[in-house]
Design a protein around this motif. Structure first.
Motif, PDB file in Angstrom:
ATOM      1  N   SER A 140     -91.403 -20.485  77.332  1.00 13.81           N
ATOM      2  CA  SER A 140     -91.116 -21.771  76.709  1.00 13.81           C
ATOM      3  C   SER A 140     -91.684 -22.887  77.571  1.00 13.81           C
ATOM      4  CB  SER A 140     -89.610 -21.966  76.542  1.00 13.81           C
ATOM      5  OG  SER A 140     -89.049 -20.943  75.745  1.00 13.81           O
ATOM      6  N   CYS A 197     -88.198 -21.274  71.900  1.00 14.26           N
ATOM      7  CA  CYS A 197     -88.017 -22.543  71.204  1.00 14.26           C
ATOM      8  C   CYS A 197     -88.764 -23.636  71.963  1.00 14.26           C
ATOM      9  CB  CYS A 197     -86.541 -22.885  71.102  1.00 14.26           C
ATOM     10  SG  CYS A 197     -85.601 -21.748  70.060  1.00 14.26           S
ATOM     11  N   THR A 255     -83.566 -21.233  73.714  1.00 16.61           N
ATOM     12  CA  THR A 255     -83.782 -20.047  72.881  1.00 16.61           C
ATOM     13  C   THR A 255     -82.550 -19.162  72.862  1.00 16.61           C
ATOM     14  OG1 THR A 255     -86.143 -20.124  73.454  1.00 16.61           O
ATOM     15  CG2 THR A 255     -85.326 -18.104  72.437  1.00 16.61           C
TER      16      THR A 255
END
Length: 301
Positions: free
Chosen positions: A37, A68, A116
């Motif tokens: 990420s 995410c 996430t």
């Protein structure tokens, strides 16, 4: 017993070194999912390198995905870029990987923000029963933060996500700045790693070159110590005896104008205060650095 692990990493030399180290102890841990990420361009590079590394170890079945791309609560509905070819469903991949493991078996090592993992726990609360534990780089309790004066950057990046994880009822271990700030790649440690660079085209040589470049920071010959905190959760999992800490109830400040992202630990004792985390206070820095060094020097070509 070989424990399944999920590595939730930030892109960069330290993250790749962490992944490489995790592959050196197949009798102890085996990655079942690798997430990255961060900024889209950096994540895209990390995904490519990680897939190539896993391929060389015969682990093509291990999924490598983008996590995410931004915090759970986005100011002003601002969107986030994703690496090309990514669907943005990092949390879904995480849920699937955890559910595929038996109950109380999988450990998640998080080097960066907890977005996430938090989204996955919200989407699938049942996955908590499959988790043996979550080890997190996060928090600053008695030291100056590295995002603000009171907040550490991983928690400050998404305080709501950290609050979700701490409230999920899963075993959480926090590796705060108090514990890991001194875990760095200094000149002595880098000199010890020089054998990795003897074959530049090898896996070891590429990771060594990335670490050297990160220390140089774009200024040739001006090596500056860089943090190795990305590897701290994995090292705490592999060598718990090298760390010490205490149980606490940790709260995350999500609303304060000047204190957002601050972590507050309440030690056990007052009635009604239940622990939600093991907070690591100290590590044997030289021993931990030595473990990481030996794992990286043991890379097979």
């Amino acid at each position: 017993m070989t424990r399944p692990i999920i590595l939730d990493l930030t892109p960069g030399a330290q993250g790749m070194a962490t992944l490489l180290a995790a592959l050196q102890v197949p009798d102890h841990v085996r990655p079942v999912l690798v997430l990255f990420s961060g900024r889209a361009a950096e994540v895209e590079v990390a995904l490519t390198h990680a897939r190539d590394l896993l391929h060389r170890y015969g682990l093509d079945d291990v999924s490598v995905c983008a996590g995410c791309p931004g915090p759970m609560v986005q100011a002003g509905d601002v969107g986030h870029d994703l690496p090309a070819g990514q669907d943005g469903l990092g949390a879904l991949h995480l849920v699937r990987a955890v559910r595929a493991c038996s109950a109380d078996s999988v450990s998640i090592c998080c080097s960066g923000p907890l977005t996430t993992l938090a989204v996955a726990l919200v989407q699938a609360p049942d996955m908590a029963s499959h988790l043996h534990g979550v080890i997190v780089n996060g928090g600053a309790f008695f030291v100056h933060g590295d995002a603000t004066s009171v907040a550490e950057r991983n928690i400050a990046a998404d305080p709501e996500a950290a609050a979700v994880v701490l409230a999920a009822g899963v075993p959480v271990t926090l590796v705060p700045l108090d514990c890991a700030a001194r875990l760095t790649a200094d000149a002595v440690w880098m000199e010890q790693l020089e054998p990795m660079g003897r074959v530049p085209a090898s896996v070891a040589g590429r990771v060594h070159a990335e670490l050297v470049a990160a220390r140089n920071g774009g200024a040739r010959g001006s090596g500056v110590d860089i943090s190795l905190r990305a590897a701290a959760p994995l090292l705490a999992l592999l060598g718990p005896g090298l760390f010490s800490g205490h149980l606490a109830h940790v709260d995350v400040e999500c609303r304060g104008e000047f204190t957002r992202g601050m972590t507050v630990a309440h030690r056990m004792g007052p009635p009604g205060v239940q622990p939600n985390a093991l907070v690591l206070e100290r590590m044997s820095v030289e021993a931990v650095r030595g473990v990481l060094r030996d794992l990286l020097l043991g890379v097979r070509e």
